[in-house]
Write an enzyme that holds these catalytic residues in place. Structure first.
Site, short mmCIF file in Angstrom:
data_model
loop_
_atom_site.label_atom_id
_atom_site.label_comp_id
_atom_site.label_asym_id
_atom_site.label_seq_id
_atom_site.Cartn_x
_atom_site.Cartn_y
_atom_site.Cartn_z
N SER A 255 10.92 -20.39 38.06
CA SER A 255 11.40 -18.97 37.71
C SER A 255 12.76 -18.89 38.84
CB SER A 255 10.32 -17.86 38.13
OG SER A 255 11.22 -16.56 37.44
N ASP B 57 6.17 -16.55 27.31
CA ASP B 57 6.67 -16.11 28.61
C ASP B 57 7.23 -14.59 28.41
OD1 ASP B 57 8.26 -15.62 30.94
OD2 ASP B 57 8.49 -17.95 31.25
N HIS C 146 4.37 -16.88 31.94
CA HIS C 146 5.29 -17.24 32.96
C HIS C 146 4.50 -17.68 34.44
CE1 HIS C 146 9.31 -17.14 34.68
NE2 HIS C 146 8.89 -16.65 35.76
#
Length: 278
Positions: free
Chosen positions: A147, A224, A256
């Site tokens: 991320s 996600d 995610h």
């Protein structure tokens, strides 16, 4: 380096250190997994892992389940915190700015610029410190992340290819200049002049600097919840335009979080082991 915790793990040792950082202007922690080979003084490959928003130096080592294969491969795993910490460190009014959200850049705007120098901390302080303190094979160091940390891994790899031989990412923020997370952070840390943002945007860096690595691996879940913020297709297009070989794997049903990372962490460790051997 002050050793504050150690635990035996897969015949290696999971460690946590604390240092007084001259760039972050305060104490900061980082985790190190030492496989048996490294504990015995053998020179080993090393991987830096950069975590995402709200995470700390503990998140990866607790949640990713990477130590088992790292022990078998003889790879040192290094996981810094995601930002400076402390009572005197500026904090934002939400979870995606301030402490826990350093974005691995050097802030130029007040009040962030005093402490938020994460790029210099990792490259100019932590990297040389650990190369000297640990049995790291200096020409076999890779970087990966998740991320916000995937953004950090990609951007630092393209900024400092002389330091990193391999790079991969889980669900990285590929074009932060074009998503709410990145726009918010870059405006706060770098200012409203968007011409300064490109040097911290992985997609723009690829377009500017060209192909620098033999191979890049990105894994992305198609369930996600933050997919609209990540823009993997833009990074893929940039790589195609400069002939940078990229494997972008998109997985049905994965979100995610760290269950997603657990599912594919072995692939990333094996990918780096192969790249670092060449």
């Amino acid at each position: 380096m002050e050793l504050v915790q150690k635990n035996k793990c897969f015949d290696g040792e999971q460690q946590v250190y604390q240092i007084e950082s001259k760039y972050l202007k305060g104490k900061t922690k980082f985790s190190v997994f030492m496989p048996t080979q490294a504990l015995q003084g053998q020179s080993c490959a090393a991987l830096y892992y950069l975590a995402g928003l709200t995470c700390t130096e503990e998140t990866f080592v607790i949640k990713a389940h990477a130590q088992r294969l790292a022990a078998q491969l003889g790879i040192i795993l290094i996981a810094p915190d995601t930002s400076p910490r402390g009572e005197n460190v500026a904090q934002g009014d939400s979870w995606d700015i301030g402490q826990g959200a350093g974005f691995y850049i050097n802030a130029t705007q007040a009040p962030w610029s005093e402490h938020f120098q994460m790029e210099s901390y990792i490259i100019n302080e932590l990297y040389p410190l650990l190369n000297e303190a640990l049995p790291i094979q200096a020409d076999s160091i890779g970087i990966f992340g998740h991320s916000m940390g995937g953004h950090g891994a990609l951007t630092l790899a393209w900024k400092y290819p002389q330091f990193f031989k391999s790079v991969s990412a889980f669900a990285p923020i590929c074009a932060p200049s074009l998503c709410p997370w990145g726009e918010k952070a870059f405006t706060a840390y770098l200012g409203a002049d968007q011409s300064t943002w490109a040097d911290h945007d992985a997609t723009q860096l690829v377009l500017k600097k060209g192909a620098l690595f033999k191979e890049v691996l990105i894994d992305q879940g198609l369930a996600d919840q933050f997919y609209s913020q990540l823009n993997p297709e833009k990074f893929q297009q940039a790589c195609q335009s400069v002939d940078q070989h990229l494997t972008l794997r998109q997985h049905d049903g994965y979100d995610h979080g760290y269950f997603f990372i657990q599912s594919f962490i072995d692939d990333h460790l094996q990918f780096h082991a192969l790249q670092l051997q060449d």
